[in-house]
Design a protein around this motif. Structure first.
Motif, PDB file in Angstrom:
ATOM      1  N   SER A 151       0.854  -1.194   0.000  1.00 32.48           N
ATOM      2  CA  SER A 151       0.000   0.000   0.000  1.00 32.48           C
ATOM      3  C   SER A 151       0.888   1.241   0.000  1.00 32.48           C
ATOM      4  O   SER A 151       2.104   1.142   0.226  1.00 32.48           O
ATOM      5  CB  SER A 151      -0.893   0.028   1.256  1.00 32.48           C
ATOM      6  OG  SER A 151      -0.095   0.265   2.402  1.00 32.48           O
ATOM      7  N   GLY A 152       0.267   2.380  -0.218  1.00 32.30           N
ATOM      8  CA  GLY A 152       1.007   3.636  -0.143  1.00 32.30           C
ATOM      9  C   GLY A 152       1.547   3.875   1.262  1.00 32.30           C
ATOM     10  O   GLY A 152       2.684   4.326   1.441  1.00 32.30           O
ATOM     11  N   GLU A 177       3.729  16.792  -0.017  1.00 37.18           N
ATOM     12  CA  GLU A 177       2.905  16.552  -1.199  1.00 37.18           C
ATOM     13  C   GLU A 177       2.790  17.872  -1.944  1.00 37.18           C
ATOM     14  O   GLU A 177       2.779  18.926  -1.337  1.00 37.18           O
ATOM     15  CB  GLU A 177       1.472  16.138  -0.802  1.00 37.18           C
ATOM     16  CG  GLU A 177       1.391  14.843  -0.054  1.00 37.18           C
ATOM     17  CD  GLU A 177      -0.043  14.505   0.392  1.00 37.18           C
ATOM     18  OE1 GLU A 177      -1.013  15.065  -0.167  1.00 37.18           O
ATOM     19  OE2 GLU A 177      -0.170  13.673   1.303  1.00 37.18           O
ATOM     20  N   ASP A 204       5.593  12.986  -2.059  1.00 39.49           N
ATOM     21  CA  ASP A 204       4.433  12.159  -2.355  1.00 39.49           C
ATOM     22  C   ASP A 204       3.816  12.720  -3.636  1.00 39.49           C
ATOM     23  O   ASP A 204       3.162  13.763  -3.627  1.00 39.49           O
ATOM     24  CB  ASP A 204       3.443  12.207  -1.179  1.00 39.49           C
ATOM     25  CG  ASP A 204       2.257  11.273  -1.379  1.00 39.49           C
ATOM     26  OD1 ASP A 204       1.952  10.948  -2.544  1.00 39.49           O
ATOM     27  OD2 ASP A 204       1.634  10.895  -0.373  1.00 39.49           O
ATOM     28  N   THR A 252       1.583  11.361  -5.552  1.00 37.19           N
ATOM     29  CA  THR A 252       0.344  10.644  -5.863  1.00 37.19           C
ATOM     30  C   THR A 252      -0.648  11.511  -6.641  1.00 37.19           C
ATOM     31  O   THR A 252      -1.215  11.070  -7.638  1.00 37.19           O
ATOM     32  CB  THR A 252      -0.331  10.172  -4.555  1.00 37.19           C
ATOM     33  OG1 THR A 252       0.564   9.312  -3.858  1.00 37.19           O
ATOM     34  CG2 THR A 252      -1.630   9.453  -4.821  1.00 37.19           C
ATOM     35  N   PHE A 253      -0.861  12.738  -6.189  1.00 34.25           N
ATOM     36  CA  PHE A 253      -1.892  13.596  -6.797  1.00 34.25           C
ATOM     37  C   PHE A 253      -1.569  13.944  -8.250  1.00 34.25           C
ATOM     38  O   PHE A 253      -2.442  13.923  -9.103  1.00 34.25           O
ATOM     39  CB  PHE A 253      -2.046  14.902  -5.994  1.00 34.25           C
ATOM     40  CG  PHE A 253      -3.175  14.861  -5.005  1.00 34.25           C
ATOM     41  CD1 PHE A 253      -3.382  13.742  -4.224  1.00 34.25           C
ATOM     42  CD2 PHE A 253      -4.028  15.955  -4.845  1.00 34.25           C
ATOM     43  CE1 PHE A 253      -4.422  13.691  -3.306  1.00 34.25           C
ATOM     44  CE2 PHE A 253      -5.071  15.921  -3.936  1.00 34.25           C
ATOM     45  CZ  PHE A 253      -5.270  14.794  -3.167  1.00 34.25           C
ATOM     46  N   THR A 284      -4.744  -2.039  -4.473  1.00 34.41           N
ATOM     47  CA  THR A 284      -4.125  -1.309  -3.367  1.00 34.41           C
ATOM     48  C   THR A 284      -2.624  -1.546  -3.451  1.00 34.41           C
ATOM     49  O   THR A 284      -2.179  -2.698  -3.520  1.00 34.41           O
ATOM     50  CB  THR A 284      -4.673  -1.806  -2.015  1.00 34.41           C
ATOM     51  OG1 THR A 284      -6.088  -1.587  -1.987  1.00 34.41           O
ATOM     52  CG2 THR A 284      -4.039  -1.045  -0.843  1.00 34.41           C
ATOM     53  N   GLY A 285      -1.861  -0.461  -3.490  1.00 36.95           N
ATOM     54  CA  GLY A 285      -0.412  -0.621  -3.608  1.00 36.95           C
ATOM     55  C   GLY A 285       0.321   0.673  -3.365  1.00 36.95           C
ATOM     56  O   GLY A 285      -0.292   1.746  -3.265  1.00 36.95           O
TER      57      GLY A 285
HETATM   58  C1  LIG Z   1      -4.193   7.442  -0.635  1.00 38.05           C
HETATM   59  C2  LIG Z   1      -2.979   8.217  -0.371  1.00 38.05           C
HETATM   60  C3  LIG Z   1      -1.945   7.693   0.419  1.00 38.05           C
HETATM   61  C4  LIG Z   1      -2.043   6.338   1.106  1.00 38.05           C
HETATM   62  O1  LIG Z   1      -2.103   5.313   0.169  1.00 38.05           O
HETATM   63  P1  LIG Z   1      -2.779   3.863   0.473  1.00 38.05           P
HETATM   64  O2  LIG Z   1      -2.488   3.128  -0.795  1.00 38.05           O
HETATM   65  O3  LIG Z   1      -4.214   4.071   0.775  1.00 38.05           O
HETATM   66  O4  LIG Z   1      -2.022   3.292   1.642  1.00 38.05           O
HETATM   67  C5  LIG Z   1      -0.816   8.465   0.593  1.00 38.05           C
HETATM   68  N1  LIG Z   1      -0.704   9.683   0.029  1.00 38.05           N
HETATM   69  C6  LIG Z   1      -1.676  10.214  -0.720  1.00 38.05           C
HETATM   70  C7  LIG Z   1      -1.497  11.574  -1.312  1.00 38.05           C
HETATM   71  C8  LIG Z   1      -2.845   9.504  -0.950  1.00 38.05           C
HETATM   72  O5  LIG Z   1      -3.816  10.054  -1.697  1.00 38.05           O
END
Ligand SMILES: *Cc1c(COP(=O)(O)O)cnc(C)c1O
Length: 390
Positions: A85-86, A152, A181, A183-184, A215-216
Motif C-alpha cells: 500500500s502507499g 505533497e 508524495d 500521488t496527486f 491497493t499498492g
Molecule cells: C491514498 C494516499 C496515500 C495512502 O495510500 P494507500 O495506498 O491508501 O495506503 C498516501 N498519500 C496520498 C497523497 C494519498 O492520496
C-alpha cells in the motif's frame, strides 16, 4: 530498456519479461520460492552476484521485479520498489531515512499525518509539521537537523503548490533527503526527481492503479537510497502479492492516456464551475486565476484530475449538493476512471478539530472531486443539477 524512450513507450514496454509462449507481458508467477540447479547458483542470487528469483516476500520474484523496472522508468529513476500500500511505502521510507527526524510540510494525506503525529514519536522518531506561515520559516525547522523532508504537491484538498526545486535546495544544504508524495500529480504531470527531489512516493492505489481495484504503493529513486528501504520492506513483510503486481503492471500500460483525459476533464469542469453563480471558489492549479498557477506551471506539465469547489452556501447546503450528484459517486479515494466526490469535513479531515481545519484552510463548504474519464459534458450536467437543489 534504455531511458531514451518517452514515458508512454516506457509504460508499455519497460520491465516486460516475455513468457515462454511469446506472451507480450510478464506472466504472473505466484510461486513463493524458486529452485536452483546448485547451491553455488543459489548463493549467486543470495549474495547479489546475479539477478534472479529466490523468495517472493523479498521482492525476488519475476512479476514483482518486472513491475519495479516499469515503476522506476515512470520517474526516470534508477530503481523502484513496490509495496502492499502507499502507507507501507511511507512507513518503510520513514524507518529507513527518517530516524534523525522527519519534516512534513503543509497538508498531507490523513494516514501520513497520523503516522507522523501519533505513531512514529512512540518509537523515538521526532517529527515536525510546519504549516502556513511556518513554512516560510523552514530554515528554523532545518536547524534540528532532520534526516528527511517530506511533502505533497499539490496538497489535499486546498491544492496548495510547493516549490520542489527551492525546498530541495534548502533541505540538501542541511544534509537532508527530500521525498515527495507525487500521488496527486502522477508521474505523467510531474517528474519530481528531475526537479531535484531524491525519492518519489506513490500510493499506487490512485492514478497508477487507476481503476479503483488495486491497493499498492511505490518508491522510486537511486538504488543507493532504496537499498536500506528494501531491508525494512523485507522484514516488515510489506510485499505486494504477484497477482496484484500483474494487475498494476497492466494498469501502468495505459497510465498516460488516462491521466491526459483526466487532465482535460478536470480543466473543463473547473472552467465551467468558475462561472457558476453558486460556486464561490474553484481550487484547480490549471486555472489562470489560481493564486499559484505560475508556480504550478513551472513544475507541472499537466494539472491533474483533482479539484476542489467551494459552494456559496453552508456546510449543510454543501452536503445537499453532494447528495444530489447522480453520476459522480460519493466516495473517498481518487485517481480512478470514475469521478468521485467527498466533502473533506466528512471524510479525509473528519477527525480534525474546527480550529485545526481552519489552520489548514479547510472549510465546511468544500467538495473535493477526483475527475474520471467520463465525457466532461455529462459531469458538468450532473454538477449543475446538484447545485440547482440548494
Ligand atoms: C491514498 C494516499 C496515500 C495512502 O495510500 P494507500 O495506498 O491508501 O495506503 C498516501 N498519500 C496520498 C497523497 C494519498 O492520496
Amino acid at each position: 530498456m534504455t531511458k531514451e524512450y518517452e514515458l508512454s513507450t516506457q509504460c508499455v514496454h519497460a520491465g516486460e519479461m516475455r513468457g515462454v509462449e511469446g506472451t507480450p507481458h510478464t506472466p504472473i508467477y505466484n510461486s513463493t520460492t524458486f529452485g536452483f540447479k546448485s547451491t553455488a547458483d543459489l548463493l549467486d542470487v543470495v549474495e547479489g552476484r546475479k539477478e534472479g528469483s529466490l523468495y517472493t516476500r523479498y521482492g525476488l520474484n519475476p512479476t514483482i521485479r518486472s513491475l519495479e523496472v516499469k515503476l522506476a522508468s515512470l520517474e526516470n529513476a534508477e530503481a523502484g520498489l513496490v509495496f502492499a500500500s502507499g502507507m507501507a511505502a511511507e512507513a518503510a521510507l520513514f524507518f529507513a531515512h527518517g530516524r534523525d527526524g522527519i519534516v512534513c510540510i503543509g497538508n498531507a494525506y490523513g494516514g501520513t499525518l497520523e503516522l507522523l503525529t501519533d505513531q512514529l514519536p512512540l518509537v523515538g522518531i521526532s517529527t515536525y509539521l510546519p504549516l502556513g506561515e511556518d513554512v516560510d520559516k523552514l530554515e528554523e525547522v532545518m536547524k534540528n537537523k532532520p534526516g528527511l523532508v517530506f511533502f505533497e504537491t499539490p496538497t489535499n484538498p486546498t491544492m496548495e503548490i510547493f516549490d520542489i526545486r527551492s525546498i530541495s535546495e534548502l533541505a540538501h544544504s542541511y544534509g537532508a533527503l527530500v521525498a515527495i508524495d507525487n500521488t496527486f500529480a502522477s508521474p505523467v504531470n510531474q517528474q519530481v526527481l528531475a526537479l531535484d527531489a531524491d525519492i518519489a512516493v506513490h500510493s499506487a492505489t490512485k492514478y497508477l492503479g487507476g481503476h479503483s481495484d488495486v491497493t499498492g504503493g511505490a518508491l522510486m529513486g537511486p538504488m543507493e537510497l532504496l537499498e536500506p528501504v528494501l531491508l525494512w520492506r523485507k522484514n516488515l513483510g510489506q510485499m505486494m502479492a504477484p497477482e496484484t503486481a500483474a494487475l498494476l503492471s497492466r494498469s501502468l500500460r495505459t497510465l498516460p492516456i488516462r491521466v491526459q483525459q483526466q487532465n482535460r476533464n478536470a480543466a473543463a469542469v473547473a472552467e465551467a464551475m468558475s462561472v457558476h453563480p453558486r460556486i464561490s471558489r474553484v481550487l484547480y492549479p490549471g486555472l489562470e486565476g489560481f493564486p499559484q498557477h505560475e508556480l504550478a506551471k513551472s513544475q507541472m506539465s499537466g494539472f491533474g484530475g483533482i479539484l476542489t469547489l467551494e459552494v456559496d452556501g453552508t456546510g449543510e447546503e454543501t452536503t445537499r449538493v453532494v447528495d444530489n450528484l447522480k453520476l459522480i459517486l460519493i466516495a473517498p479515494s481518487l485517481g480512478g476512471v470514475e469521478s468521485l466526490a467527498t466533502q473533506p469535513i466528512t471524510t479525509t479531515h473528519y477527525g480534525l478539530t474546527p480550529e485545526e481545519r481552519q489552520r489548514r484552510g479547510i472549510t465546511d463548504s468544500m467538495i473535493r472531486f477526483s475527475i474520471g474519464m467520463e465525457a466532461p459534458e455529462d459531469l458538468i450536467v450532473d454538477l449543475n443539477n446538484a447545485l440547482s437543489k440548494i
